[in-house]
Write an enzyme that holds these catalytic residues in place. Structure first.
Site, mmCIF file in Angstrom:
data_model
loop_
_atom_site.group_PDB
_atom_site.id
_atom_site.type_symbol
_atom_site.label_atom_id
_atom_site.label_comp_id
_atom_site.label_asym_id
_atom_site.label_seq_id
_atom_site.Cartn_x
_atom_site.Cartn_y
_atom_site.Cartn_z
ATOM 1 N N GLY A 151 0.764 -1.241 0.000
ATOM 2 C CA GLY A 151 0.000 0.000 0.000
ATOM 3 C C GLY A 151 0.794 1.290 0.000
ATOM 4 C CG ASP A 185 -1.122 1.626 3.230
ATOM 5 O OD1 ASP A 185 -0.757 1.213 4.357
ATOM 6 O OD2 ASP A 185 -1.757 0.907 2.441
ATOM 7 C CG ASP A 216 -6.938 -0.730 10.230
ATOM 8 O OD1 ASP A 216 -7.823 0.071 10.532
ATOM 9 O OD2 ASP A 216 -7.180 -1.922 9.959
ATOM 10 C CB THR A 217 -5.079 -3.449 14.027
ATOM 11 O OG1 THR A 217 -3.942 -3.978 13.344
ATOM 12 C CG2 THR A 217 -6.355 -3.869 13.313
ATOM 13 N N GLY A 218 -2.617 -1.294 14.011
ATOM 14 C CA GLY A 218 -1.297 -0.991 14.562
ATOM 15 C C GLY A 218 -0.357 -2.180 14.566
ATOM 16 C CB THR A 236 1.466 -3.639 9.778
ATOM 17 O OG1 THR A 236 0.412 -4.512 9.390
ATOM 18 C CG2 THR A 236 2.554 -3.652 8.728
ATOM 19 C CG LEU A 237 4.247 1.543 12.468
ATOM 20 C CD1 LEU A 237 5.091 1.599 11.195
ATOM 21 C CD2 LEU A 237 3.597 2.893 12.722
ATOM 22 C CG ASP A 253 -5.830 -3.206 -1.897
ATOM 23 O OD1 ASP A 253 -5.420 -2.885 -0.763
ATOM 24 O OD2 ASP A 253 -6.113 -4.379 -2.191
HETATM 25 P P1 IMP Z 1 -2.635 -2.666 10.561
HETATM 26 O O1 IMP Z 1 -3.993 -3.198 10.897
HETATM 27 O O2 IMP Z 1 -2.362 -1.341 11.270
HETATM 28 O O3 IMP Z 1 -1.583 -3.688 10.821
HETATM 29 O O4 IMP Z 1 -2.632 -2.321 9.011
HETATM 30 C C1 IMP Z 1 -2.407 -3.324 8.099
HETATM 31 C C2 IMP Z 1 -2.581 -2.893 6.684
HETATM 32 O O5 IMP Z 1 -3.958 -3.013 6.369
HETATM 33 C C3 IMP Z 1 -2.233 -1.481 6.287
HETATM 34 O O6 IMP Z 1 -0.870 -1.290 6.013
HETATM 35 C C4 IMP Z 1 -3.035 -1.358 4.999
HETATM 36 O O7 IMP Z 1 -2.291 -1.888 3.912
HETATM 37 C C5 IMP Z 1 -4.232 -2.220 5.263
HETATM 38 N N1 IMP Z 1 -5.417 -1.391 5.547
HETATM 39 C C6 IMP Z 1 -5.962 -1.096 6.736
HETATM 40 N N2 IMP Z 1 -7.043 -0.301 6.613
HETATM 41 C C7 IMP Z 1 -7.186 -0.088 5.277
HETATM 42 C C8 IMP Z 1 -8.132 0.668 4.483
HETATM 43 O O8 IMP Z 1 -9.069 1.339 4.969
HETATM 44 N N3 IMP Z 1 -7.935 0.639 3.138
HETATM 45 C C9 IMP Z 1 -6.923 -0.059 2.536
HETATM 46 N N4 IMP Z 1 -6.020 -0.764 3.245
HETATM 47 C C10 IMP Z 1 -6.155 -0.781 4.599
HETATM 48 MG MG MG Z 2 -0.104 -1.915 4.076
#
Ligand code: IMP
Ligand code: MG
Length: 171
Positions: A37, A96, A99-101, A103-104, A155
């Site tokens: 992303g 990009d 979201d849940t945090g 990944t970072l 996406d």
């Molecule tokens: P996390 O949940 O913070 O680990 O985010 C994981 C990944 O989910 C992000 O890097 C995005 O690629 C993807 N993601 C989360 N929310 C969205 C959204 O609203 N649109 C598109 N991709 C998303």
């Molecule tokens: Mg991503």
């Protein structure tokens, strides 16, 4: 539409200025983009930094969420990471959206263990309502509401990455 092209461009330029002001001045700078992303944001951020006279290295990492039908029980797998030594390097993790945090948080922990000179995180979008792990990015472009967003690299089921703006998915 949620964020138009001109607003994105202005914010990326100001994020580059903030990064420039805070990163250690004499260290090599590495942008480590999280696939897929971040690729549009990463490309624009690299050029915004170059306009300010910086010459960041760019590498890519890839993660994937796996396991557990329930979102809260899923784990982050790191499928690819920077291969260069990070000693003496100022590293910026670029994603990009926060979201849940998960990944970072995983990438910050992993990268910090490699002992870079300086480590920061920079995300274009932040969806704080969805956070499961206590983490904030050091640099954030925009806060967005709890809705699925797409465009500018993000996406929905593979579609929409090339849109030049950020939009909320119609349900
Ligand atoms: P996390 O949940 O913070 O680990 O985010 C994981 C990944 O989910 C992000 O890097 C995005 O690629 C993807 N993601 C989360 N929310 C969205 C959204 O609203 N649109 C598109 N991709 C998303
Ligand atoms: Mg991503």
């Amino acid at each position: 539409m949620l964020i138009d092209e001109e607003t994105l461009a202005r914010r990326v330029a100001s994020l580059a200025a903030e990064l420039h002001a805070r990163c250690p001045p004499d260290a090599p700078l590495l942008l480590l983009g999280l696939l897929d992303g971040s690729f549009v944001f990463l490309a624009d951020l690299a050029r915004a930094l170059a306009r300010r006279g910086l010459d960041p290295r760019v590498e890519l990492a890839r993660t994937s969420l796996y396991g557990g039908a329930r979102e809260a029980s899923r784990d982050v797998a790191v499928l690819h990471d920077s291969r260069e030594p990070l000693t003496g390097v100022a590293v910026v993790l670029v994603d990009d959206i926060l979201d849940t945090g998960r990944t970072l948080a995983t990438m910050v922990e992993r990268t910090r263990a490699r002992d870079p000179l300086w480590l920061a995180s920079c995300v274009l979008l932040d969806k704080p309502a969805r956070r499961q792990v206590k983490i904030a990015a050091d640099f954030t472009g925009f806060e967005v509401p709890d809705a699925w967003v797409l465009g500018y690299g993000l996406d929905h089921a593979g579609a929409g990455r090339g849109l030049p703006y950020v939009a909320v998915l119609d349900s």
